[in-house]
Motif scaffolding. Sequence first.
Motif, mmCIF file in Angstrom:
data_model
loop_
_atom_site.group_PDB
_atom_site.id
_atom_site.type_symbol
_atom_site.label_atom_id
_atom_site.label_comp_id
_atom_site.label_asym_id
_atom_site.label_seq_id
_atom_site.Cartn_x
_atom_site.Cartn_y
_atom_site.Cartn_z
ATOM 1 N N LEU A 92 0.732 -0.753 0.384
ATOM 2 C CA LEU A 92 0.031 0.059 0.275
ATOM 3 C C LEU A 92 1.429 0.909 0.311
ATOM 4 O O LEU A 92 0.575 2.745 -0.693
ATOM 5 C CB LEU A 92 -0.630 0.008 1.506
ATOM 6 C CG LEU A 92 -1.960 1.066 1.730
ATOM 7 C CD1 LEU A 92 -3.533 0.363 1.941
ATOM 8 C CD2 LEU A 92 -1.993 2.434 2.006
ATOM 9 N N GLY A 93 1.868 1.720 1.153
ATOM 10 C CA GLY A 93 3.053 2.603 1.010
ATOM 11 C C GLY A 93 3.691 2.740 -0.635
ATOM 12 O O GLY A 93 4.061 3.305 -0.814
ATOM 13 N N ALA B 124 2.843 12.181 6.295
ATOM 14 C CA ALA B 124 1.316 11.609 6.577
ATOM 15 C C ALA B 124 1.216 10.400 5.221
ATOM 16 O O ALA B 124 0.422 9.716 6.741
ATOM 17 C CB ALA B 124 0.736 12.575 5.588
ATOM 18 N N LEU B 125 1.587 10.039 4.718
ATOM 19 C CA LEU B 125 2.007 8.502 4.410
ATOM 20 C C LEU B 125 2.080 7.712 5.746
ATOM 21 O O LEU B 125 1.334 6.471 6.030
ATOM 22 C CB LEU B 125 2.828 7.778 3.473
ATOM 23 C CG LEU B 125 3.094 7.433 2.712
ATOM 24 C CD1 LEU B 125 1.365 5.926 2.803
ATOM 25 C CD2 LEU B 125 3.474 6.755 1.151
ATOM 26 N N ARG C 13 10.728 5.596 10.617
ATOM 27 C CA ARG C 13 12.049 6.940 10.119
ATOM 28 C C ARG C 13 11.099 7.950 9.506
ATOM 29 O O ARG C 13 11.192 8.771 9.272
ATOM 30 C CB ARG C 13 12.879 6.164 9.499
ATOM 31 C CG ARG C 13 14.450 5.347 9.866
ATOM 32 C CD ARG C 13 14.790 4.958 9.000
ATOM 33 N NE ARG C 13 14.986 5.843 7.834
ATOM 34 C CZ ARG C 13 15.867 4.743 7.277
ATOM 35 N NH1 ARG C 13 16.052 3.808 6.701
ATOM 36 N NH2 ARG C 13 16.352 5.509 5.831
ATOM 37 N N SER C 14 9.856 7.481 9.082
ATOM 38 C CA SER C 14 9.337 8.577 8.160
ATOM 39 C C SER C 14 7.725 9.194 8.649
ATOM 40 O O SER C 14 7.514 10.447 8.561
ATOM 41 C CB SER C 14 8.332 7.873 6.772
ATOM 42 O OG SER C 14 7.601 7.033 8.014
ATOM 43 N N ILE C 15 8.089 9.003 10.885
ATOM 44 C CA ILE C 15 7.276 9.624 11.109
ATOM 45 C C ILE C 15 7.908 10.941 12.159
ATOM 46 O O ILE C 15 7.434 11.544 11.886
ATOM 47 C CB ILE C 15 6.530 8.414 11.845
ATOM 48 C CG1 ILE C 15 5.235 7.718 11.185
ATOM 49 C CG2 ILE C 15 5.363 9.293 12.740
ATOM 50 C CD1 ILE C 15 4.879 6.857 11.778
ATOM 51 N N VAL C 16 9.097 10.238 12.647
ATOM 52 C CA VAL C 16 9.722 11.448 13.688
ATOM 53 C C VAL C 16 10.765 11.890 13.010
ATOM 54 O O VAL C 16 11.077 11.548 12.627
ATOM 55 C CB VAL C 16 10.312 10.121 14.675
ATOM 56 C CG1 VAL C 16 10.913 11.209 15.827
ATOM 57 C CG2 VAL C 16 9.096 9.091 15.322
ATOM 58 N N CYS C 17 10.232 13.174 13.327
ATOM 59 C CA CYS C 17 11.224 14.841 12.636
ATOM 60 C C CYS C 17 11.901 14.262 13.346
ATOM 61 O O CYS C 17 13.368 14.990 12.386
ATOM 62 C CB CYS C 17 10.107 15.647 12.858
ATOM 63 S SG CYS C 17 8.455 16.078 11.965
ATOM 64 N N GLN C 18 12.329 14.237 14.287
ATOM 65 C CA GLN C 18 13.870 13.717 15.106
ATOM 66 C C GLN C 18 15.055 12.579 14.565
ATOM 67 O O GLN C 18 15.719 12.542 15.474
ATOM 68 C CB GLN C 18 13.401 14.423 16.019
ATOM 69 C CG GLN C 18 13.084 15.640 16.870
ATOM 70 C CD GLN C 18 11.450 15.899 17.519
ATOM 71 O OE1 GLN C 18 11.128 14.496 16.322
ATOM 72 N NE2 GLN C 18 10.953 16.754 17.019
ATOM 73 N N HIS C 19 14.265 12.206 14.202
ATOM 74 C CA HIS C 19 15.084 10.268 13.798
ATOM 75 C C HIS C 19 16.930 10.459 12.785
ATOM 76 O O HIS C 19 16.152 11.567 11.777
ATOM 77 C CB HIS C 19 14.114 9.340 13.046
ATOM 78 C CG HIS C 19 14.648 8.668 12.818
ATOM 79 N ND1 HIS C 19 15.815 7.947 12.791
ATOM 80 C CD2 HIS C 19 14.191 7.198 13.702
ATOM 81 C CE1 HIS C 19 15.951 6.705 13.161
ATOM 82 N NE2 HIS C 19 15.357 6.069 13.660
ATOM 83 N N LEU D 103 11.679 6.791 0.653
ATOM 84 C CA LEU D 103 10.278 5.745 0.960
ATOM 85 C C LEU D 103 9.617 4.582 0.139
ATOM 86 O O LEU D 103 10.319 2.990 0.167
ATOM 87 C CB LEU D 103 9.238 6.626 1.292
ATOM 88 C CG LEU D 103 7.810 5.487 2.100
ATOM 89 C CD1 LEU D 103 9.030 5.155 3.333
ATOM 90 C CD2 LEU D 103 6.933 7.114 2.543
ATOM 91 N N TYR D 104 9.958 4.971 -1.291
ATOM 92 C CA TYR D 104 9.343 3.817 -2.123
ATOM 93 C C TYR D 104 10.417 2.941 -1.781
ATOM 94 O O TYR D 104 10.050 1.736 -2.170
ATOM 95 C CB TYR D 104 9.278 4.773 -3.886
ATOM 96 C CG TYR D 104 9.268 3.540 -5.082
ATOM 97 C CD1 TYR D 104 7.961 2.729 -5.242
ATOM 98 C CD2 TYR D 104 10.189 3.529 -5.542
ATOM 99 C CE1 TYR D 104 7.708 1.841 -6.064
ATOM 100 C CE2 TYR D 104 10.376 2.209 -6.360
ATOM 101 C CZ TYR D 104 8.569 1.829 -6.861
ATOM 102 O OH TYR D 104 8.658 0.931 -8.256
ATOM 103 N N THR D 105 11.928 3.488 -2.208
ATOM 104 C CA THR D 105 13.011 2.455 -2.307
ATOM 105 C C THR D 105 12.962 1.182 -0.641
ATOM 106 O O THR D 105 12.683 0.183 -1.619
ATOM 107 C CB THR D 105 14.639 2.997 -2.542
ATOM 108 O OG1 THR D 105 14.029 3.581 -4.012
ATOM 109 C CG2 THR D 105 15.121 1.895 -2.623
ATOM 110 N N GLU D 106 12.428 1.385 -0.072
ATOM 111 C CA GLU D 106 13.064 1.318 1.461
ATOM 112 C C GLU D 106 11.515 0.027 1.098
ATOM 113 O O GLU D 106 12.084 -1.022 1.584
ATOM 114 C CB GLU D 106 13.016 2.140 1.895
ATOM 115 C CG GLU D 106 14.291 3.117 1.925
ATOM 116 C CD GLU D 106 15.576 3.234 3.300
ATOM 117 O OE1 GLU D 106 14.790 1.875 4.587
ATOM 118 O OE2 GLU D 106 16.078 3.980 3.474
#
Length: 394
Positions: free
Chosen positions: A114-115, A198-199, A241-247, A257-260
């Motif tokens: 889905l992602g 958001a995704l 890693r896509s959610i946490v801004c401080q990561h 994100l697509y590649t991973e």
Amino acid sequence: MHNLEGTMVEIGRVIHQRYLLQRLIQQGQACIVYQGLDQVLQRAVTIKVVPAQHISEYRTAIQLTSQFNHPNIVGIYDLIVEPDVLYIVQEYVDGRNFSALLQTQLSAFEVADLGVQVCRALLYAGTVARKVCHGDLTPASLLRDNRGLVRINNFAMPSDLNYFAAWNVLGGDGQVASDRELPWGQLSEGRRADDIRALGLLLYQLLCGKSPGTMVVEPPPDGRLRFMRNTPPELCNVVARSIVCQHPQRIVTADVLYTELKVIADALEPPPPTVVLTPLRQTDSFAPPQYKLAGANSGQLVNAMPGHDTTGLGAGYGTNSGLLEAPPAAATVADLSASMANAPQGAYAAAHISGALPEPASRPNLLLLFLLGLGLFGLFFAIGYYLSQMIFAH
């Protein structure tokens, strides 16, 4: 939420002498959504009814996306403007909305896939020729049709600030939406990162521990990520890693994100079902049983069909059975027809020699028949001559 009661349209009304309103799908924050029928093309459509106070933002979004043509983006068919209302006619997606997906126990592969599909839509919209961000990638914007194809809606719409403010507790940096001074839909680095976050929030809602039947996931009060058991750690890591801004390894672009996610989805994808074709056994053919004598003078008949094999050598090869070796089952008519149709002439002759085909009946000896007829004719002629001599002599 704005009061849209005055925008409600009666079921059965025909818009623009073409689009028949059939049923209410949902009432959103800025529009009411119906399922309808295009009476000209005889196809199902989605009709959004937009009140006057939101017409400007919807028209801007449509101007940016009207030429979009991508399998993961819901298509726009028509736009009908009336003095106090706007009708947007879109492709109808027969499938499940996000609430229905939450109630379904999706596998880790399905979530990763889905992602991947959403990333494809974001990459398409964000090309140099388009430069469009989504901006409002919330549960209301995502559908999945009955074939498993993810469809994204509401590109270039104003962000649902209440939704993103509530989820800011989960790895947010206190900023609800980036570059709010820019027109909605216009791409920037900050808005590109907002779409990725958001995704990530949508993927997390599908992967977090929730009770059966859950239709809406609320943000965790303590701001901690909690995934379901057996969720692959690689997938948990990418979502975090896509959610946490401080990561320290935060993902902020759709291509990364697509590649991973694609690597994870490919590794988790179940193998396609295999169809095992069992060869037809001799006992499964419909040829009648074949018999032959067990001994030269015994008169005993032995069934030549294969029997149970207890030696591992094959039917009819028992060492102490005392029976003659069983011949293979006779070929059926269909087998012979198929083999002879493709065989060369030499093979056809060989089949006659081996007995696979019956020998044609022997032709009668014409010379013998001629001599026999000639002899009968002479006999009847002699008898006739003898009788005539006796009659005329008296």
